[in-house]
Structure formats: C-alpha cells, structure tokens
Design an enzyme around this catalytic site. Structure first.
Site, PDB file in Angstrom:
ATOM      1  N   SER A 265       0.835  -1.200   0.000  1.00  0.00           N
ATOM      2  CA  SER A 265       0.000   0.000   0.000  1.00  0.00           C
ATOM      3  C   SER A 265       0.872   1.253   0.000  1.00  0.00           C
ATOM      4  O   SER A 265       1.688   1.397  -0.903  1.00  0.00           O
ATOM      5  CB  SER A 265      -0.940  -0.083   1.207  1.00  0.00           C
ATOM      6  OG  SER A 265      -2.108   0.606   0.927  1.00  0.00           O
ATOM      7  N   LYS A 269       4.021   2.035  -2.632  1.00  0.00           N
ATOM      8  CA  LYS A 269       4.352   3.251  -3.394  1.00  0.00           C
ATOM      9  C   LYS A 269       5.813   3.596  -3.096  1.00  0.00           C
ATOM     10  O   LYS A 269       6.601   3.942  -3.986  1.00  0.00           O
ATOM     11  CB  LYS A 269       3.469   4.433  -2.950  1.00  0.00           C
ATOM     12  CG  LYS A 269       1.956   4.198  -2.990  1.00  0.00           C
ATOM     13  CD  LYS A 269       1.196   5.424  -2.476  1.00  0.00           C
ATOM     14  CE  LYS A 269      -0.148   5.167  -1.822  1.00  0.00           C
ATOM     15  NZ  LYS A 269      -1.226   4.610  -2.555  1.00  0.00           N
ATOM     16  N   TRP A 358     -10.224  -0.053  -4.806  1.00  0.00           N
ATOM     17  CA  TRP A 358      -9.688   1.274  -4.467  1.00  0.00           C
ATOM     18  C   TRP A 358      -8.287   1.460  -5.057  1.00  0.00           C
ATOM     19  O   TRP A 358      -7.897   2.547  -5.452  1.00  0.00           O
ATOM     20  CB  TRP A 358      -9.669   1.402  -2.935  1.00  0.00           C
ATOM     21  CG  TRP A 358      -9.284   2.710  -2.361  1.00  0.00           C
ATOM     22  CD1 TRP A 358      -8.210   2.965  -1.551  1.00  0.00           C
ATOM     23  CD2 TRP A 358      -9.979   3.981  -2.493  1.00  0.00           C
ATOM     24  NE1 TRP A 358      -8.188   4.286  -1.179  1.00  0.00           N
ATOM     25  CE2 TRP A 358      -9.261   4.923  -1.742  1.00  0.00           C
ATOM     26  CE3 TRP A 358     -11.127   4.385  -3.180  1.00  0.00           C
ATOM     27  CZ2 TRP A 358      -9.653   6.272  -1.657  1.00  0.00           C
ATOM     28  CZ3 TRP A 358     -11.514   5.723  -3.091  1.00  0.00           C
ATOM     29  CH2 TRP A 358     -10.785   6.645  -2.347  1.00  0.00           C
ATOM     30  N   HIS A 409      -7.412  -6.130   0.408  1.00  0.00           N
ATOM     31  CA  HIS A 409      -6.202  -5.326   0.527  1.00  0.00           C
ATOM     32  C   HIS A 409      -5.369  -5.794   1.730  1.00  0.00           C
ATOM     33  O   HIS A 409      -5.750  -5.568   2.875  1.00  0.00           O
ATOM     34  CB  HIS A 409      -6.695  -3.887   0.738  1.00  0.00           C
ATOM     35  CG  HIS A 409      -5.628  -2.854   0.773  1.00  0.00           C
ATOM     36  ND1 HIS A 409      -4.990  -2.397  -0.356  1.00  0.00           N
ATOM     37  CD2 HIS A 409      -5.095  -2.153   1.802  1.00  0.00           C
ATOM     38  CE1 HIS A 409      -4.129  -1.463  -0.013  1.00  0.00           C
ATOM     39  NE2 HIS A 409      -4.164  -1.293   1.286  1.00  0.00           N
TER      40      HIS A 409
HETATM   41  C1  GTR Z   1      -5.434   4.254   2.018  1.00  0.00           C
HETATM   42  C2  GTR Z   1      -4.935   5.112   0.892  1.00  0.00           C
HETATM   43  C3  GTR Z   1      -4.183   4.285  -0.109  1.00  0.00           C
HETATM   44  C4  GTR Z   1      -3.250   3.274   0.553  1.00  0.00           C
HETATM   45  C5  GTR Z   1      -3.705   2.773   1.900  1.00  0.00           C
HETATM   46  C6  GTR Z   1      -2.633   2.178   2.805  1.00  0.00           C
HETATM   47  O1  GTR Z   1      -6.172   4.966   2.933  1.00  0.00           O
HETATM   48  O2  GTR Z   1      -6.041   5.697   0.284  1.00  0.00           O
HETATM   49  O3  GTR Z   1      -3.507   5.125  -1.006  1.00  0.00           O
HETATM   50  O4  GTR Z   1      -1.977   3.726   0.602  1.00  0.00           O
HETATM   51  O5  GTR Z   1      -4.301   3.736   2.651  1.00  0.00           O
HETATM   52  O6  GTR Z   1      -1.491   2.593   2.805  1.00  0.00           O
HETATM   53  O7  GTR Z   1      -2.987   1.283   3.573  1.00  0.00           O
END
Ligand code: GTR
Length: 437
Positions: A265, A269, A358, A409
C-alpha cells in the site's frame, strides 16, 4: 488511445407506473424487493468475480486516456537505443517524477553510523542469526535512529539474497522476538526459503501525518523555505530504505547485489520510488500500492482512489506540485508505467488483491504492461503478455511479475510466496514454498 472501459452492470428501470395507490404501494414493495434481489445478485457477481480462476471484472466507465510514451524524450525525439535510455531519457523521467510527484531529496550533509544493539546467532531455533541494528543519522547534534530487524539464514552456501520490508504498520508486525508472527512479515517462511529478512518502520524515518514537515527526517535535513518540489513523506521513507540498504550491503551474510525492497500500500508506493531513486535495489516489490504507486493515474473511474482524493487525505505524502493534477491527471507529464520503467532492467513485481478496487488492480497490471518498451530496449521481455491473469494466477515474466490474489487489501504469505518464486527466477536459484505456521 488506451481505451475507455464500459460499465458491465446494466442498470434496470424499476419505477412502477400505476394510478391506484394500493397498486403503487404494492409495486413499491416489489421494487424494493427487486432492488434488494438485484443488490444481492450484484454482490454475488462481485463475490464470484473474486473467486480464484475467474477473470477480474471488466472496467467501469471512464474517460478515454492516452499514456505518455516513455521513449519520447523531452525534446520530442524518440529514444531508440539502450544507451540513449540510460544516458538521457532515464534521467529525464526521474526528474519529472521528482518535480511533479514525490519531490526532491535535499543535498544537506549528515553523518551515518551503524550500531548492532542486539545479536542472536541462534535465533529461530538455530536456523537464523538475528541482528537488531540502528542506522543513526546525525546532524547538528541531533540523531535519528532507524531501527532495523534483520534475520539471516544460518544454512547457506553463499551470501543470501535479502528482502527489505518498509513496514507501514505497527511494530508488532515486525516482531524480532517472534512472539507475534504476522503474515505481513513471514520471517520463518523466508528464512526456510534461504532469504535474509529485514524490516524497519517507516515512522522511524518520518511520521505518517501532516506535521508541516517539522518532525522526522524532514525536521533534520530540510533547510530554508519549502519548494513546490521539496520531498514529501513517501520520498523520505524511500530515502530511509536506501539508508537501511547502506547497512545491508555491509553484512557479509547478504549478497549486496540481490536485495529486494518490498512494501504494501503506501509502503508499496515507497518501494517503487525507492528502487527508482536507488539503482542498488535489484528488485522492487509493490503490493496493492494503488494510486501514486503502480496504478496508472489516468484511469479515472469512480470507486478508485484518484489524485484529488489522495492529496486531500494525505497532503504530506507527495510534493506540493502533485496537487496541481487533481482532476487533471491527463496533464501529468508522466504516468505510473514510467515509474516501473525507471526500475528496468532490474526486476519488478506487482501484486494486487481482487477485492481491492480502491487500488485499481487492472491499473496496476497495465503499468507493468506499458513499461515493456523500456524493458525491451534493455534486452528483457517484461511480462510478455498484455492479458491480465485470472484471479489467483501469477505471471512470472522476464524481469517483471504480476499476480492477483483473491481477497482483500493486505500483504499475506500467499503474496510473499509469489514474490519469492519470482525472486528465485531472477536470482537463478530454487526454493520451496513452506507450509504456513
Ligand atoms: C489508504 C490510501 C491508499 C493506501 C492505503 C494504505 O487509505 O487511500 O492510497 O496507501 O491507505 O497505505 O494502507
């Protein structure tokens, strides 16, 4: 033109038309019943789409988009050789990402030292050596410690390849005592496959909150007023990963040319940006990294995170310039396939989860697909396909991997096994997936 998606879910008109009140009430009830039946059907469709073996659902409607060509230089000429990519275009693309997305690391001088604070040569029942290390960054009498947990396999013929996890979750996920075993960092499985397993907390480098860049490494290295392309927090975490790599490359049990950086996540990045900035990483692993990570920004559909939303929710992650592309993604001079291209000819692995809309799994896949011309120029096929695998499947290509796991996720052992399988290929070795404990 890459193409606009079509909404596969046809809306049905359910409004009744009758003059009698009773009939209207009856029909309204029917409508509600029908609507809930339809909602159930839709959920069932989505749930079945999330099952292994099924194709990932078709794209929802979105505006058509055109991706920038990674091989078209700023002066309009086309890059035609590996040398032109390495000597000219790669630097241009890197600069564009620094300027418009992640920001630029300041040139401030600092000192760096490594301190082993705990060592256990017989960790994990003798199967590994544990070292807990502080990478200390010092400037102007202030010290910032980045705490690293490192397990190296004791059974090995030669220095081991390593995975460095940028941990964006709590410390219990990277527990060195192994009293808590989190699937987020499956040390036992990694060691059994012959990999060194290292991890640090991103929050040691920079806090994950908008503190006006006062704390963490920003507070220590930033000088003067912030610029529109000053580094954001993702760039700071990526920089931290490189400082940990500085240490890992001094460890005799680790092969310095076989260090992978992995994150989930926001950590994903960061892993991609770390490998773009630091060519010493041999493999970058992005797990469910989504917007600002592997997912193409230009794929603008409802239900996925877009630039406007991410810069509003997380104003500290990117440089200030990135905000200018809210609802104007088409004006970005780059898109995220070029972030993948910056990693070429080194290896890249991108993983998605089928219910993680998402993060836009197809957008994550397409980034790897559209990085292929750069891999080709550098002598590698990349994924070798433009077809997204079925849910549960993986593509181990030539320096590029993609998989889509059924479910939500998260980073779990199933994802790690895909990454280790791929790393085995990249590093020319074999190891067996272990039964999960
Ligand atoms: C979410 C965000 C994502 C992702 C995620 C995470 O809230 O919108 O971009 O990075 O968090 O890091 O768990």
């Amino acid at each position: 033109m890459v193409g606009a998606g079509r909404n596969p879910f046809v809306r049905q008109r359910l409004c009744p038309f009758d003059s009698s009140l009773l009939e209207i009430v009856k029909l309204t009830r029917m409508t509600i019943a029908l609507k809930s039946t339809l909602a159930c059907c839709l959920l069932a469709i989505l749930a079945s789409a999330a099952a292994a073996g099924e194709p990932y659902p078709a794209d929802p409607a979105m505006p058509a988009y055109e991706l920038p060509d990674p091989l078209k230089a700023n002066d309009g000429t086309t890059v035609a050789t590996a040398e032109q990519w390495k000597d000219k275009r790669r630097g241009e693309v890197l600069e564009l990402f620094r300027k418009h997305v992640y920001g630029r690391v300041p040139a401030t001088k600092y000192e760096q030292t490594f301190h082993v604070v705990h060592e256990d040569p017989q960790a994990l029942g003798g199967r590994a050596t544990l070292r807990q290390v502080e990478v200390r960054i010092t400037r102007d009498g202030k010290t910032l410690p980045i705490r690293v947990n490192l397990f190296t396999p004791n059974e090995r013929q030669q220095p081991a390849p390593a995975f460095l996890l940028i941990c964006n979750r709590g410390p219990e996920n990277i527990d060195a005592t192994r009293q808590t075993k989190s699937p987020f960092w499956p040390v036992e499985e990694g060691i059994a496959r012959g990999y060194a397993m290292a991890a640090f907390l991103n929050s040691d480098v920079d806090p994950d909150k908008h503190d006006e860049f006062k704390d963490g490494i920003h507070g220590m290295l930033d000088q003067g007023a912030r610029q529109a392309d000053s580094w954001g927090t993702i760039a700071a975490w990526a920089w931290g990963a490189s400082r940990v790599l500085d240490y890992l490359r001094t460890v005799p049990e680790i092969n310095p040319d076989q260090v992978a950086v992995i994150g989930h996540s926001r950590g994903g990045k960061t892993a991609l940006w770390a490998a773009a900035e630091d060519e010493r990483f041999a493999l970058a692993v992005s797990n469910d990294s989504g917007c600002g990570g592997a997912a193409l920004s230009r794929r603008r559909f409802d239900g996925r995170e877009q630039v406007k939303r991410i810069v509003t929710s997380f104003p500290h992650w990117f440089c200030a310039n990135f905000k200018d592309y809210s609802d104007r993604e088409d004006e970005l001079p780059i898109d995220q396939h070029e972030l993948i291209a910056l990693i070429a000819p080194r290896a890249v692995a991108v993983g998605s989860a089928s219910e993680d809309r998402w993060a836009d799994p197809r957008g994550e896949f397409l980034s790897v697909v559209h990085a292929a011309p750069v891999y080709a120029l550098l002598g590698h096929k990349g994924l070798g396909t433009t077809e997204m695998p079925a849910i549960g499947d993986a593509i181990h290509g030539d320096r590029a991997h993609y998989h889509i796991r059924p479910g939500k996720h998260n980073l779990i052992v199933e994802d790690w096994n895909h990454y280790w399988d791929f790393a085995d290929r990249v590093f020319g070795r074999t190891s067996q997936p272990q039964p999960t404990k």
